[in-house]
Design a protein around this motif. Structure first.
Motif, short mmCIF file in Angstrom:
data_model
loop_
_atom_site.label_atom_id
_atom_site.label_comp_id
_atom_site.label_asym_id
_atom_site.label_seq_id
_atom_site.Cartn_x
_atom_site.Cartn_y
_atom_site.Cartn_z
N LYS A 163 0.84 -1.21 0.00
CA LYS A 163 0.00 0.00 0.00
C LYS A 163 0.88 1.26 0.00
O LYS A 163 0.65 2.19 -0.78
CB LYS A 163 -0.91 -0.01 1.22
CG LYS A 163 -1.80 1.24 1.35
CD LYS A 163 -2.56 1.23 2.67
CE LYS A 163 -3.31 2.53 2.89
NZ LYS A 163 -3.94 2.60 4.23
N THR A 164 1.87 1.28 0.88
CA THR A 164 2.76 2.45 0.96
C THR A 164 3.48 2.69 -0.36
O THR A 164 3.52 3.81 -0.87
CB THR A 164 3.80 2.25 2.08
OG1 THR A 164 3.12 2.09 3.33
CG2 THR A 164 4.74 3.45 2.17
N THR A 165 4.04 1.61 -0.94
CA THR A 165 4.77 1.73 -2.20
C THR A 165 3.84 2.16 -3.33
O THR A 165 4.21 3.01 -4.16
CB THR A 165 5.43 0.39 -2.57
OG1 THR A 165 6.25 -0.04 -1.47
CG2 THR A 165 6.30 0.53 -3.81
N PHE A 166 2.63 1.59 -3.36
CA PHE A 166 1.68 1.90 -4.43
C PHE A 166 1.35 3.39 -4.44
O PHE A 166 1.41 4.05 -5.49
CB PHE A 166 0.40 1.09 -4.25
CG PHE A 166 -0.62 1.31 -5.33
CD1 PHE A 166 -0.62 0.51 -6.47
CD2 PHE A 166 -1.56 2.33 -5.24
CE1 PHE A 166 -1.55 0.72 -7.47
CE2 PHE A 166 -2.49 2.55 -6.25
CZ PHE A 166 -2.49 1.74 -7.37
N TYR A 167 1.01 3.95 -3.28
CA TYR A 167 0.60 5.35 -3.25
C TYR A 167 1.78 6.31 -3.45
O TYR A 167 1.60 7.42 -3.96
CB TYR A 167 -0.16 5.66 -1.97
CG TYR A 167 -1.58 5.14 -2.04
CD1 TYR A 167 -2.52 5.77 -2.84
CD2 TYR A 167 -1.95 3.99 -1.35
CE1 TYR A 167 -3.82 5.28 -2.94
CE2 TYR A 167 -3.25 3.50 -1.45
CZ TYR A 167 -4.18 4.15 -2.25
OH TYR A 167 -5.45 3.66 -2.35
N GLN A 168 2.99 5.85 -3.08
CA GLN A 168 4.16 6.67 -3.40
C GLN A 168 4.36 6.74 -4.92
O GLN A 168 4.58 7.81 -5.48
CB GLN A 168 5.41 6.07 -2.74
CG GLN A 168 5.48 6.31 -1.24
CD GLN A 168 6.68 5.63 -0.61
OE1 GLN A 168 7.34 4.80 -1.24
NE2 GLN A 168 6.96 5.95 0.64
N LYS A 169 4.25 5.59 -5.58
CA LYS A 169 4.42 5.56 -7.03
C LYS A 169 3.26 6.27 -7.73
O LYS A 169 3.46 6.91 -8.77
CB LYS A 169 4.52 4.11 -7.51
CG LYS A 169 5.84 3.44 -7.17
CD LYS A 169 5.91 2.02 -7.70
CE LYS A 169 7.29 1.42 -7.46
NZ LYS A 169 8.31 2.03 -8.33
N TYR A 170 2.06 6.14 -7.17
CA TYR A 170 0.91 6.83 -7.75
C TYR A 170 1.11 8.34 -7.69
O TYR A 170 0.80 9.07 -8.64
CB TYR A 170 -0.37 6.44 -7.01
CG TYR A 170 -1.60 7.14 -7.54
CD1 TYR A 170 -2.27 6.68 -8.66
CD2 TYR A 170 -2.09 8.29 -6.90
CE1 TYR A 170 -3.38 7.33 -9.15
CE2 TYR A 170 -3.21 8.95 -7.40
CZ TYR A 170 -3.85 8.47 -8.51
OH TYR A 170 -4.95 9.12 -9.00
N GLU A 171 1.63 8.80 -6.58
CA GLU A 171 1.90 10.23 -6.42
C GLU A 171 2.90 10.71 -7.47
O GLU A 171 2.74 11.77 -8.07
CB GLU A 171 2.44 10.51 -5.02
CG GLU A 171 2.75 11.99 -4.76
CD GLU A 171 3.47 12.22 -3.45
OE1 GLU A 171 3.95 13.33 -3.23
OE2 GLU A 171 3.56 11.27 -2.64
N ILE A 172 3.95 9.88 -7.71
CA ILE A 172 4.96 10.24 -8.72
C ILE A 172 4.34 10.28 -10.11
O ILE A 172 4.55 11.21 -10.88
CB ILE A 172 6.12 9.23 -8.68
CG1 ILE A 172 6.87 9.32 -7.34
CG2 ILE A 172 7.08 9.46 -9.84
CD1 ILE A 172 7.89 8.23 -7.14
#
Length: 642
Positions: free
Chosen positions: A90-99
């Motif tokens: 979840k943390t990685t997904f939303y970090q990448k989504y933000e990018i």
């Protein structure tokens, strides 16, 4: 683990009873878990956290892969076992989504959009959100069911404790009470977990009443000693298993988890041993446990060093991003170079690996803040350059209109330089947003290709004609070499016939040199006037020049002739100056006569070169007039109407 064995049954569960006084003997094989450990391990498999992938593995995945991984975990594992993995995903997904969202916004602004109008839609995010909510609902349902089970188990253990308490005061026969006692113990061990807050008091109460039961039947010494003996064997088997774990240095985390389980079994499942063994066996177990924890600490120290090194590397990459902010780029080219370097830094940051957990979020937020500031600088530049982009778009559209207007021209000698100039002008126009630029380039390329494809076909046709011209000239030259030429009119006719045939392919141009050499032989043979011979060769040279290069060729010839005339005039002045040194010499002096001959010859050369100059200028004038007339004829439709 700081556990101490104690004889007081109320305060220490180690004084509790063994699981089954009639159970089978335990295996003494060091490589196998005791049966009670195996049983507990089997029960625990469904609640031990599932070890998925590393942070680095998740960092390498794109949004779609992370979504697919989450879906597979939910399908294949109990939701309670994948909690840690789901949170990492979840943390990685939303970090990448933000990018991804930030990059999409940057492109949107770079292409001329306004930030307030930006809207980022991503179907993968919707799918990921649905999966995560499904996981959360399943997890909540699991814990609701778990709490219900824990409460039921607590009630069952309290009930067994009360039965054991009443057994102490029972008036039944001793064999009957022992039978009931063993039955109570079997039921006790079959009951699952209870709420953590109630564990100690429930176990202490149960083992306290069990000890009271033992004291009541102390007359049956053999019964008690047999139970002590079997408990000792079980604890020795646990020690042997702990020794094996102490040798495992490749997976210390797993060894520590199993050690915790062994301590739980020692404390909660296996009853007491006789007093003389109680302290020694406990101290041995604690010593081995300390060694396993020391292995874990060594592993953690090494891992922490790697994490610290990674932290240093990531801080260095952040410093590089900050340095990019200070470059103050003022052109599209400079910004493209900066963005390329920024992307390289971003990929390097992801590949570095994990950092200490306590600074993980801080270092990521610092990196994203640095990237965000750089993106803001870029957006400000492109927003300020919007007017310039509009002007560049207008210029490119003008060139496209010009290319479209002339792509069907048939005067290739005029149109080809025009298209080459259009292409050069296109290169000088500055940057336009990618979306608009791609469309403009497509239209421009199609218009240019349409013309050059026609030119290519035209050249193929011309090449056929030139090949035929070469064959004709080769035949004519071979025939001419067999003829006899006595008059200049015959040579002039030959030159006219040669010119009439036309140009030959570039690779066969050497035949023109052969013809020139042959003409020199003819001029020498028929003693043709030198001036006339030179003019005939010059005219032939001009006629054979490629029309595409003729204008440039004639200008070069004119400049060459002018220099030649200037050089000859300088020679004449030098010769006349030399005569001044012999002003008292007789006119019939051989040296004086020779100088006068040279001067006359040089003056004749000047006349010849001037005639060539006039011829070249006349040809250039005719060519330029023809070219201008062609340009007027091929002007825009509006101009044609006028």
């Amino acid at each position: 683990m700081s556990l101490n064995e104690n004889e007081n049954p109320v305060h220490d569960p180690n004084t509790g009873m063994g699981k089954n006084l009639a159970s089978e003997q335990l295996s003494t094989d060091n490589t196998d878990l005791p049966p009670v450990v195996e049983q507990q391990e089997s029960k625990k498999e469904n609640v031990v956290q599932f070890n998925g992938l590393s942070d680095e593995d998740y960092d390498k995945m794109d949004l779609e892969s992370l979504c697919k991984t989450l879906e597979e975990f939910i399908k294949k594992h109990d939701v309670v076992t994948i909690k840690n993995e789901v949170e990492k995903i979840k943390t990685t997904f939303y970090q990448k989504y933000e990018i991804a969202s930030e990059e999409a916004k940057n492109i949107f602004i770079q292409e001329g959009g306004e930030e307030k109008d930006f809207l980022y839609n991503n179907s993968t995010k919707k799918k990921f959100g649905a999966l995560y909510f499904s996981y959360r609902d399943q997890k909540n349902q699991y814990y609701e069911n778990l709490q219900s089970d824990l409460d039921k188990n607590l009630a069952a253990r309290i009930n067994l404790t009360e039965k054991l308490k009443s057994l102490v005061d029972s008036k039944d026969s001793l064999p009957k009470r022992i039978e009931v006692f063993n039955q109570i113990k079997e039921e006790w061990h079959e009951i699952g977990n209870i709420p953590r807050d109630n564990k100690n008091i429930i176990w202490n109460n149960f083992f306290h009443h069990a000890d009271q039961f033992y004291k009541q039947i102390h007359i049956d010494r053999e019964f008690r000693e047999l139970d002590y003996k079997r408990n000792l064997e079980q604890k020795r088997n646990i020690i042997e298993r702990a020794k094996v774990l102490a040798l495992q240095t490749d997976n210390v985390s797993k060894a520590v988890r199993e050690l915790h389980l062994l301590h739980k079994i020692w404390k909660e499942e296996i009853g007491p041993v006789s007093k003389e063994y109680r302290d020694p066996i406990w101290e041995e177990f604690i010593a081995i446990s300390s060694k396993i924890h020391a292995n874990k600490q060594a592993y953690l120290d090494a891992k922490n060093q790697i994490l610290e090194d990674n932290l240093v590397k990531k801080n260095e990459l952040i410093a590089r991003i900050v340095a990019l902010q200070e470059k103050n780029a003022n052109s599209h080219k400079e910004w493209q170079a900066i963005l390329k370097e920024k992307e390289e830094i971003h990929q390097a940051f992801i590949k570095v690996g994990a950092v200490p957990h306590e600074v993980k979020n801080d270092i990521w937020n610092t990196f994203r803040a640095a990237e965000k500031k750089l993106n803001q600088q870029k957006n400000q530049y492109y927003k300020a350059s919007k007017q310039e982009y509009l002007e560049n778009i207008r210029k490119k559209k003008t060139l496209i209109e010009l290319a479209e207007a002339h792509k069907k021209d048939t005067d290739f000698e005029t149109a080809t330089p025009l298209f080459k100039q259009i292409q050069e002008d296109w290169k000088t126009i500055g940057y336009v947003p990618k979306k608009e630029g791609d469309i403009l380039w497509k239209n421009f390329k199609e218009a240019c290709n349409a013309y050059f494809d026609r030119l290519k076909e035209e050249k193929k046709e011309h090449l056929k004609i030139q090949k035929e011209a070469y064959n004709q000239k080769k035949t004519l030259l071979d025939v001419a070499k067999q003829r006899t030429y006595e008059k200049s009119s015959q040579v002039v006719a030959l030159i006219g016939e040669w010119k009439k045939i036309g140009r030959v392919p570039y690779k066969n141009i050497s035949i023109e040199d052969e013809f020139t050499v042959f003409l020199d032989e003819l001029f020498s043979r028929i003693k043709l006037d030198r001036k006339q011979a030179e003019m005939l060769k010059f005219e032939n040279k001009i006629s054979q020049e490629n029309p595409e290069n003729k204008e440039q060729f004639l200008k070069k010839e004119i400049n060459f002739i002018k220099r030649k005339i200037s050089e000859i005039k300088s020679d004449i002045l030098q010769l006349e100056n030399n005569l001044s040194f012999f002003k008292h010499a007789k006119s019939d002096n051989p040296m004086i006569k020779d100088v006068h001959k040279k001067i006359d010859r040089r003056k004749e050369d000047v006349c010849n070169w001037k005639e060539k100059l006039q011829k070249a200028k006349k040809e250039l004038h005719l060519f330029e007039s023809s070219k201008n007339a062609s340009e007027v004829e091929n002007s825009t439709p509006a101009a044609k109407k006028d």
